[in-house]
Design an enzyme around this catalytic site. Structure first.
Site, short mmCIF file in Angstrom:
data_model
loop_
_atom_site.label_atom_id
_atom_site.label_comp_id
_atom_site.label_asym_id
_atom_site.label_seq_id
_atom_site.Cartn_x
_atom_site.Cartn_y
_atom_site.Cartn_z
N CYS A 192 -2.99 -1.79 4.56
CA CYS A 192 -3.01 -1.62 3.12
C CYS A 192 -2.26 -0.36 2.68
O CYS A 192 -1.12 -0.16 3.04
CB CYS A 192 -4.47 -1.63 2.65
N HIS A 193 -2.91 0.51 1.91
CA HIS A 193 -2.28 1.75 1.44
C HIS A 193 -2.21 2.82 2.52
O HIS A 193 -1.59 3.87 2.31
CB HIS A 193 -3.04 2.30 0.23
N GLY A 194 -2.84 2.59 3.66
CA GLY A 194 -2.82 3.57 4.75
C GLY A 194 -1.41 3.92 5.20
O GLY A 194 -1.17 5.00 5.74
#
Length: 182
Positions: free
Chosen positions: A107-109
């Site tokens: 994801c946004h990681g």
């Protein structure tokens, strides 16, 4: 799924993480024989955006990639945005690439990978809104459930966790990858 007995896996995150993107890979690491460790710039405990709290095991300022076999970067917009502004967190992430160790990001990681200068020539996926940032940092971005590129595992959203977890374990079991660098 392969066993990763004895593998030590750092999970780097802070408040605002996507709960299932911590809990599901964490449980998978434990079930497959690995030892997960929560590393954070925050002391005490961290809280996910849906309320999951978990104790911090190690501050990122004193953490060393030398002590771990792999790194997992859960998503969550607030979590990812705060981590990429923390110089110790960015250095910690970069060290895994320098040591050719597996990194799994969902994801946004993936945002912090741009700050760690770890994306040039790499193929990965993420939450779609990061596409431009990752491409501008040199990555080839694709819209796929899970992507593996020389020890870098990436997925888009919590819906991809089953495939993400399986590939994460596979890459940890394989160990260092010569192409995993920055």
């Amino acid at each position: 799924m392969e066993r990763i007995d004895g593998a030590t896996v750092a999970f780097l995150l802070t408040d605002g993480f996507e709960d299932s993107e911590l809990t599901s890979p964490w449980e998978t690491v434990e079930q497959q024989g690995g030892t997960p460790t929560l590393v954070s710039p925050k002391e005490g405990s961290v809280e996910g955006k849906k309320g999951h709290t978990q104790a911090v095991d190690l501050g990122v300022a004193s953490a060393s990639a030398d002590d771990f076999d792999a790194l997992v970067l859960p998503g969550g917009v607030v979590n990812a945005d705060h981590l990429r502004m923390d110089t110790d967190a960015v250095a910690f992430v970069g060290a895994f690439f320098d040591q050719h160790k597996p990194v799994a990001v969902i994801c946004h990681g993936a945002w912090i990978l741009a700050d760690a200068d770890a994306l040039r020539g790499r193929r990965l996926t993420s939450y779609p809104s990061l596409r431009t940032d990752l491409v501008n940092a040199g990555a080839e971005w694709v819209d796929e459930e899970v992507v593996v590129d020389q020890g870098l595992v990436s997925s888009r959203t919590p819906d991809d966790l089953p495939a993400f977890n399986a590939k994460m374990v596979e890459e940890i079991a394989e160990g260092r990858h010569a192409g995993q660098s920055r």
